[in-house]
Design a protein around this motif. Structure first.
Motif, short mmCIF file in Angstrom:
data_model
loop_
_atom_site.label_atom_id
_atom_site.label_comp_id
_atom_site.label_asym_id
_atom_site.label_seq_id
_atom_site.Cartn_x
_atom_site.Cartn_y
_atom_site.Cartn_z
N ALA A 91 1.31 -2.13 6.86
CA ALA A 91 1.80 -1.27 5.78
C ALA A 91 2.85 -0.29 6.30
CB ALA A 91 0.63 -0.50 5.15
N TYR A 92 2.61 0.27 7.47
CA TYR A 92 3.54 1.23 8.06
C TYR A 92 4.86 0.56 8.42
CZ TYR A 92 5.33 4.86 11.16
OH TYR A 92 6.12 5.81 11.75
N THR A 135 25.04 0.75 4.13
CA THR A 135 25.05 0.36 2.72
C THR A 135 26.43 -0.18 2.38
OG1 THR A 135 23.85 2.44 2.46
CG2 THR A 135 24.27 1.19 0.46
N PHE A 146 12.51 4.11 -3.49
CA PHE A 146 13.32 4.37 -2.30
C PHE A 146 14.74 4.77 -2.69
CE2 PHE A 146 14.62 4.18 2.01
CZ PHE A 146 15.88 3.64 2.00
N ALA A 188 0.81 -1.22 0.00
CA ALA A 188 0.00 0.00 0.00
C ALA A 188 0.84 1.27 0.00
CB ALA A 188 -0.92 0.01 1.22
N ASN A 235 -3.10 -1.45 8.27
CA ASN A 235 -2.37 -0.18 8.24
C ASN A 235 -1.07 -0.29 9.03
OD1 ASN A 235 -4.41 0.89 6.71
ND2 ASN A 235 -5.31 2.12 8.32
N PRO A 251 27.80 -7.09 -14.95
CA PRO A 251 28.62 -6.25 -15.85
C PRO A 251 28.87 -7.01 -17.15
CG PRO A 251 29.91 -6.99 -13.95
CD PRO A 251 28.53 -7.42 -13.72
N SER A 310 6.11 -2.13 7.13
CA SER A 310 6.85 -2.64 5.97
C SER A 310 7.23 -1.55 4.99
CB SER A 310 6.06 -3.75 5.27
OG SER A 310 4.78 -3.30 4.95
N ALA A 311 6.94 -0.29 5.31
CA ALA A 311 7.36 0.83 4.45
C ALA A 311 8.88 0.89 4.45
CB ALA A 311 6.77 2.14 4.95
N LEU A 312 9.46 1.02 3.27
CA LEU A 312 10.91 0.98 3.14
C LEU A 312 11.59 2.11 3.92
CD1 LEU A 312 11.48 -0.12 -0.56
CD2 LEU A 312 12.06 -1.38 1.51
N THR A 313 10.94 3.27 3.98
CA THR A 313 11.54 4.40 4.71
C THR A 313 11.68 4.03 6.18
OG1 THR A 313 9.29 5.30 4.59
CG2 THR A 313 10.94 6.40 3.29
N ARG A 328 32.82 -14.31 -11.39
CA ARG A 328 32.44 -14.98 -12.65
C ARG A 328 32.58 -16.48 -12.50
NH1 ARG A 328 31.27 -11.67 -16.66
NH2 ARG A 328 31.97 -9.54 -16.47
N ILE A 376 22.23 -3.86 -9.31
CA ILE A 376 22.16 -4.91 -8.28
C ILE A 376 20.72 -5.38 -8.13
CG2 ILE A 376 22.47 -5.42 -5.81
CD1 ILE A 376 24.69 -3.22 -5.88
N ALA A 380 14.41 1.34 6.55
CA ALA A 380 15.73 1.94 6.40
C ALA A 380 16.16 2.64 7.68
CB ALA A 380 15.72 2.93 5.23
N TYR A 427 31.80 -8.84 -8.33
CA TYR A 427 31.13 -9.83 -9.17
C TYR A 427 32.06 -11.02 -9.37
CZ TYR A 427 27.65 -6.27 -10.13
OH TYR A 427 26.67 -5.31 -9.99
N PHE A 461 -4.78 7.42 4.56
CA PHE A 461 -3.62 7.02 5.34
C PHE A 461 -2.47 6.73 4.38
CE2 PHE A 461 -1.00 5.21 8.45
CZ PHE A 461 -0.63 3.92 8.13
N SER A 468 -3.81 4.21 1.64
CA SER A 468 -4.90 3.35 2.08
C SER A 468 -5.90 4.24 2.83
CB SER A 468 -4.32 2.26 2.98
OG SER A 468 -5.34 1.40 3.41
N ILE A 524 30.43 -3.85 -4.64
CA ILE A 524 29.99 -5.22 -4.94
C ILE A 524 31.07 -5.87 -5.78
CG2 ILE A 524 28.27 -6.60 -6.18
CD1 ILE A 524 26.93 -5.35 -3.87
N PRO A 552 1.10 5.23 4.49
CA PRO A 552 2.09 4.56 5.33
C PRO A 552 3.53 4.98 5.04
CG PRO A 552 1.11 3.01 3.76
CD PRO A 552 0.37 4.29 3.64
N GLU A 553 3.78 5.51 3.83
CA GLU A 553 5.14 5.91 3.48
C GLU A 553 5.42 7.37 3.85
OE1 GLU A 553 7.56 4.08 1.78
OE2 GLU A 553 6.41 2.24 1.53
#
Lengths: 565, 88
Positions: B61-62, B80, A229, A60, B58, A563, B64-67, B88, A557, B70, B86, A149, A63, B84, A151-152
């Motif tokens: 949702a709150y 972070t 994000f 969501a 709700n 690459p 699991s919000a990426l902000t 082969r 990524i 983070a 790689y 609402f 919402s 990376i 959520p973000e």
């Protein structure tokens, strides 16, 4: 005698009954019927919920949450109890002491009004409702409702827009997806008319009339939450690092026109929009125009290549120094000149004089038609409210200097969404796609997918391949090469456009941008990064380009792109 | 005699019939009233459950919000990766 008196009395009594019955059943029939209906039937409204707005993965973005409207029946509340009630309610409802005083005054005024029903406070959450319920005060009641609402929080604010009440007091979306798709998102309130008994309980075998509520449709966006994000995080860091007044970034899938991410700063919180200036509500990515500068060169060069007016190896015979045209002097950005430079090198060195050469080779008529074909002068029809499309001046009004400056992206205005859509066509074998926020509209009974739409083919597949190759070399050999992620083929172009202020260009104020796509051979994304008036450096190669590459690294990524070199 | 008996029988049947109908009416009225009460209870329960369900959705949702994830990750000291490699 007594019998006849009794008989007459009975006749008069019977007559009186008949007259009274006539009065109740004929004269007052309508009034009594409506009173009976009020007693026997209960009319109620059933709230419909506003449709949700979902990310591409179904999570969501917008919402609704259940809220309540607190109302009072002033005629039921005793006058001597009103002050105490106002005090108790103000204490529960206010955020701080100052607000408590003002709120108490307002509540008391409403409780003292000569009305049967008066709203006291809306958008109460269930916890607050429970606390007020616990006071057990007669004369107070609650009506069910919902409020938006997010959520973000303030993330994706410009994509969403916000919901506010219109002149009729109905929830309406403004700006963004909330505004554009308000009709689909808005629900329709249901009405139920139910027969009830003397206790007010529904009679299950009684009459039931009405319409069910129709909840608003859900919208699933093309926006990927992870990509969104990534760009927001990178832009926030970039604004601080480069001291910019603002920043924007858009990521599209060039093959479909789907908008994978879009962010603009400064932004606002759509859940608390009234606390922000109205200037923040507009989405600059679709509503604000700017002079694109050198990023525009790739479009003009692709037009020149498509018309066979030039080839990548064509030599520029006017590039040995500044060009004088119509009383103006056109110079390169660093005052370095490359005599007999090839068209490929014109892009690599971002050579303005080389672009004037290419523009002249196409000619005004053809160049103008390519500008129109790339979508300039018209909205892109992206599904966001408030898209602007700066006018393309009529061809007849163009002078020689206008053709020259347009060829290196000055004297011409575009919106960021127009710019990225046009460059997206270079990544998509020459086909211009219509950008879309929404992937699917979901109703209670079925859903409707929004399919990609090809607007037109602007350049040929071969030309698209050629210009891509040139743009890859521009990234590998140009002024931003130091920031490029190793091992990946990225096609791109920097742009540093001076901002026109009061009839002249301010050399210290620029729009610094970078536009590109990757992986160049099979583009997964096309992206535009733009800083408004960065102060640490005015150049796109030192601000927007590093941000672009930083985001691109994370996207490689995320999309599991290995690459290739 | 038989007429008397017949009319007494009819009267008894009628009285029983009326009493039975009265009892049935009382039962029907009682059932519809209590059903109406049950229906109201079910409707209220449905409202409460729908409300709780939406509040839980709700909260999910709150959370699991990426902000929010983070900032929680940052508060736990997660950073972070700088690069990376790689293979082969």
């Amino acid at each position: 005698m007594r019998i006849s008196i009794l008989r007459n009395f009975l006749i008069l009594f019977l007559l009186a009954i008949i007259l009274r019955l006539f009065y109740w059943q004929a004269v007052s029939a309508e009034k009594l019927q409506s009173k009976a209906e009020t007693q026997h039937f209960q009319n109620s409204l059933v709230q419909a919920t506003r449709g949700r707005i979902l990310f591409s993965d179904g999570s969501a973005l917008a919402s609704y949450r259940p809220t309540f409207l607190l109302y009072a029946l002033p005629k039921v509340i005793k006058p001597e109890d009103r002050v105490d009630l106002a005090t108790k309610l103000a204490k529960l409802l206010a955020q701080n002491q100052k607000e408590e005083m003002d709120l108490k005054k307002d509540l008391l005024e409403k409780l003292n009004s000569d009305l049967f029903w008066v709203p006291l406070q809306k958008n109460l959450d269930p916890e607050l409702k429970r606390k007020i319920d616990d006071l057990k005060i007669e004369g107070l009641g609650f009506e069910d409702g919902t409020s938006r609402f997010y959520p973000e929080g303030s993330s994706s604010a410009h994509i969403l827009g916000f919901v506010a009440q219109d002149a009729n007091g109905e929830d309406t979306g403004y700006f963004g997806v909330e505004g554009f798709y308000n009709g689909e998102l808005k629900g329709i309130i249901g009405k139920i008319r139910q027969e009830i008994d003397s206790l007010g309980l529904p009679i299950i075998v009684g009459r039931l009339l009405g319409t069910s509520p129709r909840n608003g449709k859900d919208l699933r966006l093309n926006i990927d939450p992870s990509v969104q994000f990534i760009i927001e995080d990178s832009l926030k860091k970039g604004i601080e690092k480069y001291g910019a007044m603002g920043a924007e970034a858009i990521v599209l899938d060039p093959k479909t026109g789907n908008v994978l991410a879009m962010a603009s700063f400064p932004n606002y919180d759509p859940g608390k929009f009234s606390g922000f200036s109205k200037d923040f509500y507009k989405n600059p990515a679709v509503a604000n125009s700017y002079e694109p500068g050198s990023t525009f060169k790739v479009l003009i060069m692709s037009a020149a290549l498509n018309e066979n007016a030039v080839k990548p190896e064509t030599k520029c015979d006017v590039c040995s120094g500044p060009i004088s045209l119509g009383g103006f002097t056109i110079r390169t950005w660093n005052n370095k000149y490359y005599p007999d430079t090839s068209m490929t090198d014109v892009i690599i060195h971002s050579d303005n004089t080389g672009m004037v050469f290419a523009g002249k080779k196409i000619g005004l008529d053809k160049l103008y038609s390519y500008l129109e074909n790339f979508g300039l002068g018209k909205p892109t029809n992206i599904d966001l409210q408030d898209e602007a499309a700066p006018d393309l001046r009529p061809k007849e009004s163009w002078r020689e200097i206008d053709l020259a400056t347009a060829s290196f992206g000055q004297g011409i205005a575009v919106t960021p969404i127009q710019m990225i859509t046009a460059v997206g066509s270079l990544a998509n074998e020459g086909k211009l796609m219509e950008p879309h926020m929404v992937a699917e509209i979901k109703a209670e009974k079925g859903s409707f997918e929004i399919k990609p739409k090809i607007v037109r083919e602007v350049i040929s597949k071969e030309t698209a391949k050629t210009i891509t190759g040139i743009m890859v070399r521009a990234v590998d050999e140009g002024e931003a090469k130091w920031a490029k992620p190793k091992g990946f083929k990225i096609a791109g172009k920097t742009g540093t456009a001076q901002i026109p202020i009061a009839g002249h260009y301010d050399p210290n104020k620029t729009i610094a941008s970078f536009v590109g796509f990757a992986p160049a051979d099979n583009p997964k994304f096309v992206m535009l990064v733009l800083y408004n008036q960065p102060s640490s450096s005015i150049f796109g190669s030192e601000t927007a380009a590093p941000t672009f590459f930083e985001i691109a690294k994370q996207l490689f990524i995320y999309y599991k792109i290995a690459p290739s070199e | 005699m038989s007429n008397d008996w017949y009319s007494k029988k009819t009267a008894v049947i009628c009285i029983f019939g009326v009493v039975a109908l009265l009892l049935i009416q009382i039962w029907v009225v009682h059932t519809t009233t209590t059903s109406g009460e049950k229906l109201k209870e079910i409707e209220n329960l449905q409202k409460v459950i729908t409300l709780k369900n939406q509040m839980l959705e709700n909260e999910i949702a709150y959370a699991s919000a990426l902000t929010n994830i983070a900032s929680q990750a940052a508060s736990l000291g997660l950073k972070t990766p700088k690069g990376i490699q790689y293979i082969r």
